[in-house]
Design a protein around this motif. Sequence first.
Motif, PDB file in Angstrom:
ATOM      1  N   TYR B  50       0.720  -0.989   0.052  1.00 44.79           N
ATOM      2  CA  TYR B  50       0.032  -0.002  -0.040  1.00 44.79           C
ATOM      3  C   TYR B  50       0.846   1.246  -0.057  1.00 44.79           C
ATOM      4  O   TYR B  50       0.836   2.182  -0.601  1.00 44.79           O
ATOM      5  N   SER B 109      -7.926 -10.032 -11.892  1.00 46.90           N
ATOM      6  CA  SER B 109      -8.557  -9.546 -10.769  1.00 46.90           C
ATOM      7  C   SER B 109      -8.165  -7.879 -10.247  1.00 46.90           C
ATOM      8  O   SER B 109      -9.530  -7.264  -9.836  1.00 46.90           O
ATOM      9  N   LYS B 114     -10.057  -4.649  -7.911  1.00 48.11           N
ATOM     10  CA  LYS B 114      -9.935  -5.495  -6.593  1.00 48.11           C
ATOM     11  C   LYS B 114      -8.389  -5.444  -5.963  1.00 48.11           C
ATOM     12  O   LYS B 114      -7.538  -6.174  -6.984  1.00 48.11           O
ATOM     13  N   ILE B 115      -8.230  -5.087  -4.808  1.00 42.51           N
ATOM     14  CA  ILE B 115      -6.724  -5.556  -4.470  1.00 42.51           C
ATOM     15  C   ILE B 115      -6.832  -6.961  -4.156  1.00 42.51           C
ATOM     16  O   ILE B 115      -7.495  -7.544  -3.570  1.00 42.51           O
ATOM     17  N   THR B 116      -5.505  -7.593  -4.783  1.00 42.51           N
ATOM     18  CA  THR B 116      -5.528  -9.185  -4.907  1.00 42.51           C
ATOM     19  C   THR B 116      -4.145  -9.475  -4.425  1.00 42.51           C
ATOM     20  O   THR B 116      -3.111  -8.868  -4.447  1.00 42.51           O
ATOM     21  N   GLU B 117      -4.181 -10.552  -3.633  1.00 43.18           N
ATOM     22  CA  GLU B 117      -2.827 -11.060  -3.207  1.00 43.18           C
ATOM     23  C   GLU B 117      -2.672 -12.845  -3.564  1.00 43.18           C
ATOM     24  O   GLU B 117      -3.932 -13.519  -3.963  1.00 43.18           O
ATOM     25  N   PRO B 133      -4.505  -1.967  -7.542  1.00 41.57           N
ATOM     26  CA  PRO B 133      -4.971  -0.999  -8.552  1.00 41.57           C
ATOM     27  C   PRO B 133      -5.147   0.547  -8.001  1.00 41.57           C
ATOM     28  O   PRO B 133      -5.675   0.592  -6.920  1.00 41.57           O
ATOM     29  N   PRO B 135      -6.858   3.683  -9.228  1.00 45.49           N
ATOM     30  CA  PRO B 135      -7.729   4.132 -10.359  1.00 45.49           C
ATOM     31  C   PRO B 135      -7.333   5.407 -10.751  1.00 45.49           C
ATOM     32  O   PRO B 135      -7.282   5.992 -11.703  1.00 45.49           O
TER      33      PRO B 135
ATOM     34  N   THR C  30      -6.454 -14.227  -3.965  1.00 42.52           N
ATOM     35  CA  THR C  30      -7.680 -13.901  -2.825  1.00 42.52           C
ATOM     36  C   THR C  30      -7.724 -12.548  -2.904  1.00 42.52           C
ATOM     37  O   THR C  30      -6.606 -11.691  -3.008  1.00 42.52           O
ATOM     38  N   ILE C  31      -8.982 -12.069  -2.831  1.00 45.21           N
ATOM     39  CA  ILE C  31      -9.214 -10.302  -2.708  1.00 45.21           C
ATOM     40  C   ILE C  31      -9.162  -9.996  -1.494  1.00 45.21           C
ATOM     41  O   ILE C  31      -9.673 -10.525  -0.386  1.00 45.21           O
ATOM     42  N   VAL C  32      -8.386  -8.840  -1.129  1.00 46.84           N
ATOM     43  CA  VAL C  32      -8.203  -8.457   0.127  1.00 46.84           C
ATOM     44  C   VAL C  32      -9.469  -7.654   0.413  1.00 46.84           C
ATOM     45  O   VAL C  32      -9.800  -6.689  -0.367  1.00 46.84           O
ATOM     46  N   LYS C  34     -10.001  -6.147   3.571  1.00 46.82           N
ATOM     47  CA  LYS C  34      -9.848  -5.172   4.777  1.00 46.82           C
ATOM     48  C   LYS C  34      -9.786  -3.846   4.396  1.00 46.82           C
ATOM     49  O   LYS C  34      -9.606  -3.395   3.142  1.00 46.82           O
ATOM     50  N   LYS C  35      -9.914  -2.909   5.099  1.00 46.59           N
ATOM     51  CA  LYS C  35      -9.826  -1.463   4.980  1.00 46.59           C
ATOM     52  C   LYS C  35      -8.463  -0.922   4.212  1.00 46.59           C
ATOM     53  O   LYS C  35      -7.414  -1.438   4.655  1.00 46.59           O
ATOM     54  N   ILE C  36      -8.738  -0.449   3.096  1.00 45.67           N
ATOM     55  CA  ILE C  36      -7.465  -0.024   2.279  1.00 45.67           C
ATOM     56  C   ILE C  36      -7.215   1.416   2.717  1.00 45.67           C
ATOM     57  O   ILE C  36      -7.907   2.449   2.707  1.00 45.67           O
ATOM     58  N   LEU C  41      -7.894   3.442  -3.674  1.00 40.32           N
ATOM     59  CA  LEU C  41      -8.902   2.792  -4.532  1.00 40.32           C
ATOM     60  C   LEU C  41      -9.771   4.125  -5.128  1.00 40.32           C
ATOM     61  O   LEU C  41     -10.784   3.969  -5.722  1.00 40.32           O
TER      62      LEU C  41
END
Lengths: 224, 463, 193
Positions: B50, B109, B114-117, B133, B135, C30-32, C34-36, C41
Motif C-alpha cells: 500500500y 482480478s 480489487k486489491i488481490t494477493e 489497482p 484508479p 484472493t481478494i483483500v 480489509k480497509k484500504i 482505490l
Amino acid sequence: MPRILIVEDDDHIRTALRLMFEGQGFDVDDASTGEAGVALFDRMASDVAIIDIMLPGMTGFAACQALRNSSDVPIVIVSARDETADVVLGLESGADDYVTKPFVPEELLARVKAHLRRRPEKSTNAFTLGDLHVVPDEGVVRHGNGAELHLTSTEFRLLTDLASTNGKVLSREDLLERVWGYDYFGDSRLVDVHIRRLRTKIEPDPANPTYLITVRGAGYKLVH
Amino acid sequence: MHLRSLRLRLLVTFGLGALILSSMFASVTYLGVRHVLIKNQQQTDLRQSYLNAALIRSTLYTSPPDLDSLLNSIQHATSSNVLVQTHHQWLSESPGATTGDVSTAIITSVDNGKITEQTMNVDHRIIFVVGVPIPAVETQVFEIFQLANLENNLRVLLQLMGVGALLTSLIGISGGLWVTRRAVRPLVEVSQAAALIAQGKLSTRLVVTRADEEVQQLTESFNAMVSQLVERLERDARFASDVSHELRSPLTTLATTASVLEQHRDELSPAGQESLDLLQADLSIFQALVEDLLEMARSDAGASQLVMETVPALELVRQSVRSGARRHGIQEPSVEVAEGVEQPWVRVDRRRFERVITNLIDNAHRYADGAVAVRITHQDGLLAINIDDAGEGVALEEREQVFNRFFRGRAANDRGIARGTGLGLALVRDHVQAFGGTISVTESPEGGARFQILLPLIAAAHA
Amino acid sequence: MKRLNALLLLMLGAVLLAGCTLVPTANSPTIVTKKIPFGLLGQTIPGTNNGRVRFVTQAVYIVDATGHLAATSRIVPSPPTLLSVLRELILGPTSIETFAGYTSDLPKNFVIVDAVVKDKIGYIDIATPLSSLSRSRQVLAVGQLVLTAQAPGVGATTGVQISVAGVLQETLLPDGRTSELVTANDFSSLLNH
C-alpha cells in the motif's frame, strides 16, 4: 485259667472283648471306668489287664499307674490314637504294650497270651551291675543291702536278654522278637521306652548310661 | 499384533503413545506457528504494498519520469520487486523483476479494481504477489515478495519440533519402562507366590507394603484367599482324620464280635459259616482302609509327624521284608545286595519305611504272585531298592497313575483276587517323598513290574 | 487393532502436512477485503484538488528494418506534452521491437534540453547537433523527431523548429533542402508505404 481285667468305656467293645476272651478260656472281669477298674483289680488279683486310654473321670494313664504301683502284672493299653506322645506316656505310666483301635482281635489275643507266657531266661547266670545283683533264676534284682528292685516282667526279660548275649548288640527288632515274642510287625518304640525305664531304675546316671548302651543305628547292648 | 507379554504391550503403548502424542503436538504447534507467521508476514507485505502504491501514485502525479528510479530505490530498500502496468502494458519495473511472476489471474482480478494477493511456488521459491489497482492514476501496481527468509525460519522450527518430538518419545519410553516395571512387579510377585503355594509351601504369603492401593488390595485378597484355602485343606485333612477316628470304635466292635463268631463257627449252619467268611473278608478290607485313610490323613497333615533317623539301609530293608511278609502271611522274597554296595546309610522314619516295604511286598503278592526279590544297588549316586516281581508288569500309560489314590489299573480289574484298599501305593509315594526320595515303576528282569525306590545316601561320617 | 490403525494414519497425516513448509503451490488469488489505507482505490488522489492522472497512447516514430520510418506507440501521461512524448521516443525501441528489427537513429547520448508547443509550433531544443551523423541517418533521426512531434494529440500542428543550445538550426530535409520550420509532410517520403 488266667484272669484278665478289661477296662473299657465303650459298651459294645467291652462286651465283644469279654465274649472273645471268655471263648478263649479266660476269666474276665470288666469295668467301664478307671476307678472301678482299679478297685476290681485289687479285689480280683487279675493276671493281665487291658486298659483303654480314653476313660471318663480317672484317665487310662492314671489307672495304669495305679495298677503298676501295686503289681508287676502285664498291662496292655488300648489307644484310639497312635501319637508317639500318647504311646510313650502310656508306656511310661507302666504299660508293657499298647495296641491302637481298630485292632485285629487275634493280634490282641496273641499279645496277651505272649505276655502271660513270658518267663525270664533261666539259662542266664546271675550278674552284677554296680550295686545291683541280678538273679535270673529267681526273677529278682536286689540292691547291695538286700532290698528288692521292682521290675516288670517285661523289663526283667529285656535286661536278662541283653545280658545273655555277653555284650553283643541286639537290634530293636531282635529285642521285640525275643522279649515280646513278636514275629510280626512290631513297634520299636516299645523297646525304646522300656530301655529308658530300665535305665532310670538301674543306671546311677540315667542320662549318661554306663550299662545299657545305645549303639546308633544298630540297637542296644548291656555292658557288665 | 497380538502381544502376549503385558510388559511389552505396556511398553509399546507408552512408546507409541508418546510418539503419536508428541508428533501431533509438534505438528499442531508447527502448523499453528507457521500459519501465524505467514499471516503476519503477509500483513506486513500488504502494508508495504500500500505504501509503495501511494508513493507510485504521487510520483506519477508529480513527476512521472522519476518512476523508474523510485522502483529502483524500493527494490534496494526492501528487496521486493515492483512492476507497474497501465493500459495492459508494463509501464515500469524494478531491476530484476520478472513479469512472468505476475499471473494472468491476478492481473485480471486487479483489473477488476480489487486489491488481490497470491502465493505462488516458482522454481522452488515461494513468492507472495500483491496487486493494487490505483484508479486515480489509471495504473496497477504489482509487488513481489520473496518469502525465503520465512521459509528458512520455518524449516528450523520444523527441525526443532522434530527433535522435540523424538526426545519426548524417548522420555515416554523410559517412563513406560519405569511404569511397566512398577506395574508388572506385583503380578510377578503374585505368580511366584502362587507357584510356591502350588508346590506345597502353604505358609507363603505376599508381603504387605505401603504400595499402591490396588496392589495392596490384591495382596490382601491374595493372602486372605490363601489362608482360606489352607484352612479348607486343613479342615479336609482333619475331616478325613476325624471320620476315620470315629470309625475306630465301631470297627473294633465289629472285628471283635467277628472274632467271637469265628470261635463259635462250628455252631453255625453252612450258610452262617459262609456269611461269616464274607463278613470277615470285607471287615479286614474295611479295617485296612480305615488304617490307610488315617495314615493318609496324617501324611497330609504334614511331615512334622515324622521321626527321622539315620539308619543302616541293608538291615532295615531285611527286617522290613521279614516283618512285612510275616504280617501278611506271604512268602518272604530274597534280599539281594549288588556288588559294591557297602554299608549304605539312609535317613528315614523307621516305621514308615517298614510300611513302605510291606505295602510293596503286599502289592506284589496281590497282583503278581508275590515279589521275586528285593534288589539293592547304587544308581546315580543314590541308593536303589528294587522290588521285582514276575507278573504282568504295569502298562506304560499307567506307570504314573498307579501311585494315585484309589487308582484301579487294568491288572486290578483283570484279577478276581482280594482287592487292596487303593491307598497302598499312594501311601508309599507320600512316605518315600517325605524321605526325600523318589519312587517309580519300570520292568523287572523277570518281565514283571519293578518298583524302584531311590533314596539319597548319607555319608557314613554323618551317621 | 482398528484404533491403532486410525491413530497411525492420523499421525502420518499430521507428519505429511507438516512436511510441506508452506501452503501448497499455486493457490488462486484472493481478494483483500480489509480497509484500504491512503484512499488507494479512490478515483482522485487524496490531498489534491481532484488530482488524477490519465495515460494516453501516443505515436512515436522509429526506424524499421528496411530503413524507413515506422510508427509505434508509447503510453504517456495525459494530456501528452511534447517533452514527455519525445522522452519516450529517445528511450528507443522495446526489446520486442528490437527483436523485430526496429532501431532508432537518434544517437545514444541524445539529450533534449527542452521541448514546448507554442502557437501550434513545436520548439525542440537539443544539446548536441545532429550534423555529426551521416546524411541518411541525420535525415531519419530528424524525421523521427518531426513525425513524433506532429502526431495528433501533441498540438504542434503547424510545424516543428529545432534548435541546438538555443540556436535555431537549418534542418536538413530528405530532398536536400534545408528549412527552419519543418513539417511531417517533408519527411513523408521516408515512411514505408
